[in-house]
Design a protein around this motif. Structure first.
Motif, PDB file in Angstrom:
ATOM      1  N   LEU A  24       2.913 -20.402   6.809  1.00  0.00           N
ATOM      2  CA  LEU A  24       3.571 -19.152   7.182  1.00  0.00           C
ATOM      3  C   LEU A  24       2.489 -18.092   7.297  1.00  0.00           C
ATOM      4  O   LEU A  24       1.691 -17.909   6.375  1.00  0.00           O
ATOM      5  N   VAL A  25       2.443 -17.410   8.446  1.00  0.00           N
ATOM      6  CA  VAL A  25       1.449 -16.363   8.682  1.00  0.00           C
ATOM      7  C   VAL A  25       2.186 -15.043   8.858  1.00  0.00           C
ATOM      8  O   VAL A  25       3.044 -14.911   9.737  1.00  0.00           O
ATOM      9  N   VAL A  26       1.846 -14.059   8.004  1.00  0.00           N
ATOM     10  CA  VAL A  26       2.571 -12.791   7.973  1.00  0.00           C
ATOM     11  C   VAL A  26       1.606 -11.643   8.243  1.00  0.00           C
ATOM     12  O   VAL A  26       0.587 -11.507   7.568  1.00  0.00           O
ATOM     13  N   SER A  27       1.953 -10.835   9.212  1.00  0.00           N
ATOM     14  CA  SER A  27       1.145  -9.680   9.602  1.00  0.00           C
ATOM     15  C   SER A  27       1.734  -8.405   8.983  1.00  0.00           C
ATOM     16  O   SER A  27       2.813  -8.436   8.394  1.00  0.00           O
ATOM     17  N   PRO A  28       1.042  -7.260   9.100  1.00  0.00           N
ATOM     18  CA  PRO A  28       1.599  -6.005   8.586  1.00  0.00           C
ATOM     19  C   PRO A  28       2.990  -5.737   9.144  1.00  0.00           C
ATOM     20  O   PRO A  28       3.196  -5.705  10.365  1.00  0.00           O
ATOM     21  N   SER A  29       3.944  -5.567   8.234  1.00  0.00           N
ATOM     22  CA  SER A  29       5.351  -5.487   8.614  1.00  0.00           C
ATOM     23  C   SER A  29       6.155  -5.359   7.329  1.00  0.00           C
ATOM     24  O   SER A  29       5.608  -5.501   6.225  1.00  0.00           O
ATOM     25  N   PRO A  30       7.463  -5.116   7.438  1.00  0.00           N
ATOM     26  CA  PRO A  30       8.285  -5.163   6.230  1.00  0.00           C
ATOM     27  C   PRO A  30       8.202  -6.508   5.509  1.00  0.00           C
ATOM     28  O   PRO A  30       8.340  -6.552   4.285  1.00  0.00           O
ATOM     29  N   ASP A  31       7.968  -7.590   6.245  1.00  0.00           N
ATOM     30  CA  ASP A  31       7.803  -8.896   5.596  1.00  0.00           C
ATOM     31  C   ASP A  31       6.608  -8.888   4.653  1.00  0.00           C
ATOM     32  O   ASP A  31       6.681  -9.405   3.523  1.00  0.00           O
ATOM     33  N   LEU A  32       5.475  -8.343   5.117  1.00  0.00           N
ATOM     34  CA  LEU A  32       4.281  -8.304   4.272  1.00  0.00           C
ATOM     35  C   LEU A  32       4.500  -7.387   3.076  1.00  0.00           C
ATOM     36  O   LEU A  32       4.113  -7.724   1.944  1.00  0.00           O
ATOM     37  N   ALA A  33       5.129  -6.248   3.290  1.00  0.00           N
ATOM     38  CA  ALA A  33       5.413  -5.333   2.187  1.00  0.00           C
ATOM     39  C   ALA A  33       6.322  -5.999   1.162  1.00  0.00           C
ATOM     40  O   ALA A  33       6.138  -5.838  -0.048  1.00  0.00           O
ATOM     41  N   TYR A  34       7.307  -6.740   1.633  1.00  0.00           N
ATOM     42  CA  TYR A  34       8.241  -7.433   0.738  1.00  0.00           C
ATOM     43  C   TYR A  34       7.516  -8.469  -0.122  1.00  0.00           C
ATOM     44  O   TYR A  34       7.747  -8.563  -1.326  1.00  0.00           O
ATOM     45  N   LEU A  35       6.632  -9.231   0.489  1.00  0.00           N
ATOM     46  CA  LEU A  35       5.959 -10.317  -0.225  1.00  0.00           C
ATOM     47  C   LEU A  35       4.870  -9.820  -1.164  1.00  0.00           C
ATOM     48  O   LEU A  35       4.670 -10.389  -2.247  1.00  0.00           O
ATOM     49  N   THR A  36       4.155  -8.779  -0.750  1.00  0.00           N
ATOM     50  CA  THR A  36       2.937  -8.413  -1.471  1.00  0.00           C
ATOM     51  C   THR A  36       2.898  -6.991  -2.016  1.00  0.00           C
ATOM     52  O   THR A  36       2.044  -6.682  -2.845  1.00  0.00           O
ATOM     53  N   GLY A  37       3.761  -6.106  -1.524  1.00  0.00           N
ATOM     54  CA  GLY A  37       3.643  -4.698  -1.874  1.00  0.00           C
ATOM     55  C   GLY A  37       2.554  -3.978  -1.116  1.00  0.00           C
ATOM     56  O   GLY A  37       2.330  -2.781  -1.323  1.00  0.00           O
ATOM     57  N   TYR A  38       1.872  -4.680  -0.222  1.00  0.00           N
ATOM     58  CA  TYR A  38       0.802  -4.099   0.597  1.00  0.00           C
ATOM     59  C   TYR A  38       1.377  -3.815   1.978  1.00  0.00           C
ATOM     60  O   TYR A  38       1.949  -4.710   2.607  1.00  0.00           O
ATOM     61  N   ASP A  39       1.212  -2.572   2.441  1.00  0.00           N
ATOM     62  CA  ASP A  39       1.867  -2.158   3.680  1.00  0.00           C
ATOM     63  C   ASP A  39       0.905  -1.400   4.594  1.00  0.00           C
ATOM     64  O   ASP A  39       1.069  -0.214   4.855  1.00  0.00           O
ATOM     65  N   PRO A  40      -0.129  -2.093   5.111  1.00  0.00           N
ATOM     66  CA  PRO A  40      -1.082  -1.416   6.000  1.00  0.00           C
ATOM     67  C   PRO A  40      -0.484  -1.186   7.383  1.00  0.00           C
ATOM     68  O   PRO A  40       0.503  -1.829   7.775  1.00  0.00           O
TER      69      PRO A  40
END
Length: 365
Positions: A24-40
């Motif tokens: 699974l490859v996740v780019s900056p998005s609500p998905d990335l914020a949801y998984l990691t708390g990082y929201d660039p």
């Protein structure tokens, strides 16, 4: 890594394997914020989280963004792979995806980045990540539900306060500005949208508020919401200025009854499409079926529109913790429109309304 993100990353990797995907490859998005708390911010320099079943998570980051990535909630627990301008980031990702034949990529991944991955991994097949991430994000935990409840209460208070303000003789855009200001005053970090549609404009569900002057006998549809603690509110109420337009009362009663029936239908184990059917049955029986021109609702959380969708054909089985709108409406071109919308949460034995402002018809001045 804090416990919610640790759990989310683990569940995402498990769901990836369950769907017979290799990565699974996740780019900056609500998905990335949801998984990691990082929201660039999404940019031409790719940041990509790579999750593979039974392997540690890795995130490719531009060198100039390594510091904020390392300072994020997961920074100390992810392997960060930096790349510098002049290097090929897609070749670097290809190394992290060696041997992966079936790869899911985030729906928000830029086309240019997907093309770069396809070039670097010519033998791999790519699929959207929404079946993985949509399923995970659809069920909210108690922290998320708490944020959505607070957002709903703030939107309700905004509606209560706007009722005390004058409508007649003012432009739609003026009421929209008032709504945006009240949303922030009542606790939102920002207002995301304020639809104000009066008179014949109310027959357009996504009307952009403009300079039209609000007149006596106008129906005014107000659909508004914003962000609070990262989660969104969304509510719609329809009011009338001074007196009801001809034929309005029957339409309002139909929408009010349809919204109540659809909310009452919500319970675990039901398919999402059944909520749409519950609302549509009432509006069809009232003779307005052809005027109900959109789905009954959409999921909501980190994004305004996210799975599941209350529409014919969505067979998602409702589970406790799912949150979505219930917003039937009718639209009579050249005359008026009517919509009533609440956000609801599925509970273990039924439904909780997250919006509780009055749904009774309000006459404003």
């Amino acid at each position: 890594m804090n416990e919610p993100h640790l759990d989310r990353i683990g569940r995402a990797a498990h769901e990836t394997a369950a769907r017979e995907l290799d990565a699974l490859v996740v780019s900056p998005s609500p998905d990335l914020a949801y998984l990691t708390g990082y929201d660039p911010m999404p940019l031409e320099r790719p940041t990509l989280l790579v999750l593979r079943p039974n392997r540690d998570p890795v995130m490719l980051v531009p060198e100039l963004e390594r510091a904020p990535a390392a300072a994020s909630p997961v920074g100390e627990h992810l392997e960060l792979v930096p790349w510098r301008d002049g290097q090929d980031p897609y070749e670097a990702v290809a190394g992290l995806l060696s041997g992966a034949a079936r790869i899911a990529v985030a729906d928000r991944l830029w086309a240019s980045h997907l093309l770069g991955l396809q070039r670097a991994l010519p033998d791999a097949s790519f699929a959207p990540a929404s079946p993985v991430m949509g399923r995970l994000r659809a069920v909210k935990d108690e922290h998320e539900l708490g944020a959505l409840r607070r957002a709903g209460r703030a939107a309700d208070e905004t509606f209560r306060q706007i009722l005390a303000m004058p409508f007649q003789g003012r432009a739609e855009v003026d009421i929209a500005h008032e709504l945006a200001d009240l949303l922030v005053r009542n606790g939102h970090e920002r207002a995301d949208f304020t639809i104000v549609a009066s008179g014949p404009n109310a027959a357009s569900p996504h009307h952009e508020p403009g300079g039209r002057t609000i007149l006596p006998h106008d129906a005014v549809v107000m659909d508004f919401g914003g962000e609070l603690a990262g989660y969104l509110s969304d509510t719609t109420r329809t009011v009338v200025v001074t007196e009801l337009p001809d034929g309005f009362e029957q339409g309002y009663e139909a929408v009010q009854a349809a919204q109540a029936a659809a909310v009452d239908a919500v319970r675990p184990g039901l398919e999402a499409q059944e909520i749409d059917r519950a609302a549509r049955t009432i509006i069809d029986a009232a003779g307005f079926g052809e005027r109900f021109i959109h789905r009954t609702g959409h999921g909501i959380g980190l994004e305004l529109h996210e799975p599941p969708y209350m529409v014919e054909g969505d067979r998602t089985v409702l589970e406790p913790g799912m949150t979505f709108s219930v917003e039937p409406g009718i639209y009579l071109e050249g005359r008026f429109g009517i919509r009533i919308e609440d956000i609801v949460a599925v509970t273990t034995d039924g439904v909780e309304r997250l919006n509780r402002s009055t749904r009774e018809l309000q006459i404003v001045t």
